[in-house]
Design an enzyme around this catalytic site. Structure first.
Site, short mmCIF file in Angstrom:
data_model
loop_
_atom_site.label_atom_id
_atom_site.label_comp_id
_atom_site.label_asym_id
_atom_site.label_seq_id
_atom_site.Cartn_x
_atom_site.Cartn_y
_atom_site.Cartn_z
CG ASP A 15 -0.37 0.03 2.52
OD1 ASP A 15 0.87 -0.17 2.61
OD2 ASP A 15 -1.09 0.24 3.51
CB SER A 16 4.59 1.65 -0.22
OG SER A 16 4.74 0.50 -1.02
CG ASP B 74 0.48 -3.93 2.24
OD1 ASP B 74 0.49 -4.70 3.22
OD2 ASP B 74 1.38 -3.12 1.99
CE LYS C 39 3.29 -5.76 3.93
NZ LYS C 39 2.79 -4.56 4.69
CD GLU D 169 0.74 -1.47 8.05
OE1 GLU D 169 0.42 -0.65 8.95
OE2 GLU D 169 1.17 -1.13 6.94
CD GLU E 190 8.07 -0.21 7.34
OE1 GLU E 190 7.15 -0.97 6.96
OE2 GLU E 190 8.22 0.95 6.92
O1 KIV Z 1 3.58 -1.04 1.66
C1 KIV Z 1 4.71 -1.53 1.55
O2 KIV Z 1 5.41 -1.36 0.54
C2 KIV Z 1 5.21 -2.32 2.67
C3 KIV Z 1 6.66 -2.71 2.65
C4 KIV Z 1 7.50 -1.53 2.93
C5 KIV Z 1 6.95 -3.82 3.57
O3 KIV Z 1 4.50 -2.60 3.56
#
Ligand code: KIV
Length: 271
Positions: free
Chosen positions: A50-51, A89, A119, A121, A189
């Protein structure tokens, strides 16, 4: 060089089995072409992070990223049919509300976008319940603790986590909880390298670090950062492996000059 032709499909079992044997190489990708290039280079795990909210969509944080954004980009990456394991994510507020909501949204990534796992968090007891329910639904989960960007408001900024004895102990507890809940691996992280080492040694599942030092079982980076494709200041943990941004600027400036001077196109590019 492409190492893909003879490569077997990477599964969560492959990733688990790599612990202690071979370092896991992970990278983000948000579109079809990038995913193809990343996969051809032999990366084991592609994360549609989600970056993308920050590095592709221009938001200041990951908080505005929606299910629609993530489904759209995950489907584009899935169309590259990677040999790498494809994890996506779950965006902010797509799993925080309750177990059923989390399972429903995790399922959408598999059914509608072709993800091979999700994924999420956090390592609280409530998060562990969601991880277990998603795994019980047959969807692999990659955990993520330490600096969890979706909690940036609560954390008070993008800061190294686990620096005190108390917070380090809390992170170790969270890591064990995520493992016991059924995650196949966990992202650490921005935690001190020694703490990442302790956590990596305490878990049976692999740890994948970003800003967590060299002792993790694997590493992950945001692709725009490591390619030098960022127009923003990057973190200490980023190493630039290329200057793609500079190459783009130079190429576009040359195109600009050649169009204006009449040097492009020539007969060669004409019909
Ligand atoms: O959103 C993302 O790119 C991430 C990575 C930095 C692990 O969660």
């Amino acid at each position: 060089m492409s190492v893909n032709a003879s490569r077997k499909k990477t599964t969560t079992a492959t990733i688990r089995a790599m612990k202690g044997r071979e370092k896991i190489v992970s990278l983000t990708a948000y579109d079809f072409v990038t995913a193809k290039l990343v996969d051809e280079a032999g990366v084991h795990l592609i994360l549609v992070g989600d970056s993308l909210g920050m590095v592709v969509l221009g938001y200041d944080s990951t908080l505005p990223v929606t299910m629609a954004d993530m489904l759209h980009h995950t489907a584009a990456v899935a169309r590259s049919k990677p040999k790498a394991l494809l994890i996506t994510d779950m965006p902010f507020m797509s799993y925080q509300r309750g177990v059923d909501h989390a399972v429903k949204n995790a399922g959408r990534f598999v059914q509608e976008a072709g993800a091979e796992g999700v994924k999420l968090e956090g390592g609280s007891p409530r998060m562990a319940e969601k991880i277990t329910a998603i795994v019980e639904a047959g969807i692999p989960v990659l955990g993520h603790i330490g600096l969890t960007p979706q909690s940036v408001l609560e954390l008070g900024g993008y800061k190294i986590q686990g620096k005190t004895e108390e917070t380090a102990k809390r992170l170790l507890d969270e890591a064990k909880r995520v493992e016991n809940a059924g995650a196949f691996a966990i992202v650490l992280e921005c935690v001190p390298a020694e703490l990442a080492k302790t956590i990596s040694e305490a878990l049976r599942i692999p740890t994948i670090g970003i800003g967590a030092g060299p002792h993790c079982d694997g590493q992950i980076q945001v692709i725009n950062d490591m390619l030098g494709l960022a127009t923003w200041p990057t973190f200490k943990h980023v190493k630039r492996f290329a200057s793609v941004g500079d190459a783009m600027r130079t190429a576009v400036a040359a195109y600009h000059d050649e169009v204006q001077s009449g040097k492009f196109p020539t007969a060669e590019q004409s019909f």
